[in-house]
Each structure stands twice: as C-alpha cells, then as structure tokens.
Design an enzyme around this catalytic site. Structure first.
Site, short mmCIF file in Angstrom:
data_model
loop_
_atom_site.label_atom_id
_atom_site.label_comp_id
_atom_site.label_asym_id
_atom_site.label_seq_id
_atom_site.Cartn_x
_atom_site.Cartn_y
_atom_site.Cartn_z
N PHE A 1 7.86 -4.43 7.13
CA PHE A 1 7.03 -3.34 6.61
C PHE A 1 6.62 -3.62 5.16
O PHE A 1 5.51 -3.29 4.76
CB PHE A 1 7.77 -2.00 6.72
CG PHE A 1 7.54 -1.32 8.04
CD1 PHE A 1 8.17 -1.78 9.19
CD2 PHE A 1 6.68 -0.24 8.14
CE1 PHE A 1 7.95 -1.18 10.42
CE2 PHE A 1 6.46 0.38 9.38
CZ PHE A 1 7.10 -0.09 10.52
N THR B 1 10.82 -7.46 3.85
CA THR B 1 10.93 -6.95 5.22
C THR B 1 9.54 -6.98 5.87
O THR B 1 8.53 -7.16 5.20
CB THR B 1 11.48 -5.51 5.25
OG1 THR B 1 10.44 -4.61 4.89
CG2 THR B 1 12.67 -5.34 4.33
N LYS C 1 5.95 15.21 4.41
CA LYS C 1 5.63 16.64 4.39
C LYS C 1 6.87 17.46 4.03
O LYS C 1 7.96 17.19 4.55
CB LYS C 1 5.11 17.09 5.76
CG LYS C 1 3.77 16.50 6.10
CD LYS C 1 3.28 17.00 7.44
CE LYS C 1 1.96 16.32 7.78
NZ LYS C 1 1.65 16.31 9.18
N ASP D 1 7.99 2.24 -0.29
CA ASP D 1 6.65 2.28 -0.87
C ASP D 1 6.30 3.71 -1.29
O ASP D 1 5.21 3.95 -1.77
CB ASP D 1 5.62 1.83 0.18
CG ASP D 1 5.66 2.75 1.38
OD1 ASP D 1 6.71 2.78 2.05
OD2 ASP D 1 4.68 3.46 1.63
N ASP E 1 11.42 5.75 7.06
CA ASP E 1 10.41 6.80 7.16
C ASP E 1 10.65 7.79 6.02
O ASP E 1 11.75 8.34 5.91
CB ASP E 1 10.55 7.53 8.51
CG ASP E 1 10.47 6.55 9.68
OD1 ASP E 1 9.70 5.58 9.58
OD2 ASP E 1 11.19 6.74 10.68
N GLU F 1 19.43 0.18 14.81
CA GLU F 1 18.05 0.55 15.13
C GLU F 1 18.06 1.48 16.35
O GLU F 1 18.76 1.22 17.32
CB GLU F 1 17.24 -0.73 15.41
CG GLU F 1 15.84 -0.54 15.92
CD GLU F 1 14.96 0.33 15.03
OE1 GLU F 1 14.83 0.06 13.83
OE2 GLU F 1 14.40 1.30 15.55
#
Ligand SMILES: C[S@@+](CC[C@H](N)C(=O)[O-])C[C@H]1O[C@@H](n2cnc3c(N)ncnc32)[C@H](O)[C@@H]1O
Length: 195
Positions: free
Chosen positions: A175, A173, A109, A141, A105, A55
């Site tokens: 998230f 998780t 874009k 997701d 992440d 991390e």
C-alpha cells in the site's frame, strides 16, 4: 492451504512462539499484512528472526503463505484471524519483539472512528504481547489517524514515542508503494514499551 499457514485448533487458548513456529521465544508480527510484500521482504532480510502475518482476508493470507513457501522462507507464518482478538486472547504475553502496524484502514469518517484498531483500551493489549523494550512501528498516509495514534499510544504511560533512526532500511509495503506513486505524504511513528 500451504504449511506456512498457522491454523489454530482452538480459538480459546493462548499460543507461544514455539507453538506457532515449532521453536523460538520471540517473533515479529505484521498486523493486517495484506498481500505480504513487507512481511516477506523482512523475512528475507532477517532469516534469523521469525515473522508472523495476521490478516483477516483468506485470499490475501493464502497468497502470503504460498509466496513464502515458493521463496523458501521457513521463518514466516500467516494466521487468518482478526488482529485485536488474536493479540488479546490467542498470543502469549511478552513474546513480540516488534509489532508492525502499517497502512491500516484509517476509518476517516467520524461515525466510524470507533472501528479504528487503536483505541484507549487497545494500548494495554499491545503492551501485554510486547517483550520488554519491544516496539510498535506505525506508518500511515492519513495524517489525522497518525495524530490519533500518537495521542493515544504516545500519550499512554505504557509507551514512550522515540525517534525511528533506521527507517531508511525499513521495507516499503504494497500500500505504501501505491500511496507514494500518488504523491501522498507518509507519516511514521515508533513507540517503545515501558516495562
Ligand atoms: C490497507 S491494507 C494494508 C496492507 C499492508 N499492511 C500494506 O501496507 O500493504 C489493510 C489490511 O489489513 C487487513 N485488516 C483490516 N482490519 C483487520 C483486522 N481487524 N484484523 C486483521 N486484518 C485486518 C485488511 O484485510 C487489509 O489486508
């Protein structure tokens, strides 16, 4: 920082599992482990296995390490470092049984796509650290990033995409819980290293 933290003394050498955990030959790695909900649950369920969280955010990594210590999870280590650098330059080859790459992440874009962790040149890095028949387990997701990873990793001669049969017992998780509470779909893929 808690002793669960692995603090490399030298960022220009490779580390074995025994260097990181004190013993052992193989471990599982959670890339971008966040607050560590998944990592700690896996470590609780499989005390005979070794779990390393990677991390880049210090506050999150500190939380993971102190929670692991409070829960007496001696099979957990956390390292504060950038994922790609760690896999490419700091980890010994062939020592990872499973790489967990969960809800990263997606950089949606188009002008940011170059920031995505999975790129064509990431695939040999993943292949190098995984043990023979080692696995990359990916969940997101974001449908477009899912397709991107399946095309790049699944389409590589270094990996084959296989059915993920035991996914029901795979812990959620932090998230994932957020996205599921919002009713979002979750996409999952399992890739096996070809020797
Ligand atoms: C969206 S969160 C997901 C956290 C966790 N995997 C989960 O599902 O709950 C992504 C995490 O990856 C970390 N991260 C992003 N890029 C990273 C990188 N290049 N190296 C290490 N960590 C990274 C972020 O700081 C963040 O904690």
């Amino acid at each position: 920082m808690a002793t669960t933290a692995f603090i490399p003394q030298d960022y220009f050498r490779r580390y074995s599992v025994a260097d990181i955990f004190g013993s052992g030959q193989e471990c599982e790695v959670d890339l971008g482990c966040g607050d560590g909900g998944f990592l700690l649950e896996m470590a609780r369920q499989h005390r005979e296995r070794l779990y390393l969280g990677v991390e880049r955010l210090l506050g999150r990594l500190r939380k993971v390490c102190s929670r692991a210590e409070m829960q007496g999870l001696e099979n957990v280590r956390g390292v504060r470092v950038e994922s790609r650098y760690f896999l490419e330059w700091m980890l010994q080859e062939g020592c990872v049984r499973r790489l967990h790459y969960l809800f990263p992440d997606p950089w949606p874009k188009e002008r940011h796509h170059k920031k995505r962790f999975v790129q064509t040149d990431t695939v040999p890095i993943l292949h190098r650290v995984l043990a023979p028949e080692g696995e990359l387990l990916f969940r997101t997701d974001h449908e477009e990033y899912y397709d991107w990873v399946c095309d790049i990793v699944g389409g590589s001669p270094l990996f084959r995409q296989e059915e993920w049969t035991d996914i029901a017992s795979y812990p959620a998780t932090d998230f994932q819980r957020q996205w599921e509470a919002l009713g979002k779909s979750i996409y999952s893929a399992r890739f096996v290293r070809i020797s």
